[in-house]
Design an enzyme around this catalytic site. Structure first.
Site, PDB file in Angstrom:
ATOM      1  N   ARG A  37       0.636  -1.106  -0.043  1.00 60.81           N
ATOM      2  CA  ARG A  37       0.019  -0.107  -0.060  1.00 60.81           C
ATOM      3  C   ARG A  37       0.776   1.090  -0.138  1.00 60.81           C
ATOM      4  O   ARG A  37       0.543   2.427  -0.692  1.00 60.81           O
ATOM      5  CB  ARG A  37      -1.117   0.015   1.245  1.00 60.81           C
ATOM      6  N   ILE A  63      -6.816   7.942  -0.770  1.00 60.16           N
ATOM      7  CA  ILE A  63      -6.779   6.457  -0.702  1.00 60.16           C
ATOM      8  C   ILE A  63      -7.817   5.969   0.253  1.00 60.16           C
ATOM      9  O   ILE A  63      -7.265   6.245   1.585  1.00 60.16           O
ATOM     10  CB  ILE A  63      -5.154   6.074  -0.726  1.00 60.16           C
ATOM     11  N   SER A  64      -8.740   5.257   0.159  1.00 59.68           N
ATOM     12  CA  SER A  64      -9.337   4.691   0.991  1.00 59.68           C
ATOM     13  C   SER A  64      -8.681   3.981   2.371  1.00 59.68           C
ATOM     14  O   SER A  64      -7.784   3.436   2.135  1.00 59.68           O
ATOM     15  CB  SER A  64     -10.495   3.788   0.219  1.00 59.68           C
ATOM     16  N   GLN A  65      -9.498   4.029   3.374  1.00 64.03           N
ATOM     17  CA  GLN A  65      -9.161   3.298   4.668  1.00 64.03           C
ATOM     18  C   GLN A  65      -8.981   1.735   4.413  1.00 64.03           C
ATOM     19  O   GLN A  65      -9.980   1.212   3.600  1.00 64.03           O
ATOM     20  CB  GLN A  65     -10.230   3.563   5.575  1.00 64.03           C
TER      21      GLN A  65
END
Length: 218
Positions: A37, A63-65
């Protein structure tokens, strides 16, 4: 673009955190454990890459959790070889999770800056969607419909009818719906005219906007 033992250890810790929050699908957890990530984020945020939080990326997006990525992916119940439409490519992290799960991914990004950046990044990391498009996510990709699954990674004020129309009978769509308060929603298409709607939980996403930045693309 290094992925060290330290990064791998942090991903193992992250997987444990997601399990405690309810992400239990072994294939989804394996994808999160595998995918680096930190390489999808600005280097200045690298130390936060494996915390379960969202972070800014280009074009005022996020950027999503990791929990959100895992939870949406789990709700989709993806089987290898299924055709999946993703609305909102963003950093490409969710795209990579879908590819890791064996999906044939068609993804759309409306922000020119992100589209160009992610188009260059994903091949370098070895995660290649079937097609990546710059365009209006509200419209979907009717030329490639129907899709087995559809995932929307931005908040929609209502359910876009074109996306519902492009969902295969028996297919599933996961989408955050709402303006001030968004709810993660699971749509299942039971027949050509019948849809089942299940509201899952409250969530927070950047808004889904129509026709933004398209005229500037070159």
């Amino acid at each position: 673009m290094k992925d060290t033992f330290k990064h791998q250890g942090l991903r193992n810790q992250l997987v444990s955190v997601l399990q405690t929050k309810g992400v239990t699908n072994t294939e989804v957890l394996a994808a999160i454990k595998e995918i680096p990530r930190h390489l999808y984020m600005d280097a200045s945020f690298e130390e936060y890459a494996y915390q379960d939080v969202a972070f800014p990326i280009a074009a005022e997006q996020t950027i999503s959790q990791p929990y959100t990525v895992g939870f949406q992916s789990q709700l989709l119940e993806i089987q290898p070889g299924e055709k999946v439409l993703e609305i909102g490519t963003g950093s490409g992290y969710q795209t990579s999770v879908l590819v890791h799960l064996g999906a044939v991914v068609y993804t759309i990004e409306r922000q020119q800056e992100l589209y160009k950046k992610t188009s260059n990044l994903l091949p370098k990391l070895g995660y290649r969607p079937k097609h990546m498009y710059f365009g209006d996510g509200y419209k979907g990709l009717p030329d490639f419909a129907p899709f087995d699954k559809i995932i929307v990674t931005c908040g929609a004020p209502f359910l876009p009818k074109p996306l519902l129309a492009q969902l295969k009978v028996g297919g599933r769509m996961v989408i955050p719906v709402g303006d001030e308060q968004q709810m993660m929603t699971l749509i299942t298409r039971n027949s050509p005219k019948e849809f089942d709607k299940q509201v899952i939980e409250e969530c927070a996403f950047v808004p889904m906007l129509k026709n933004k930045n398209l005229k500037n693309f070159s």
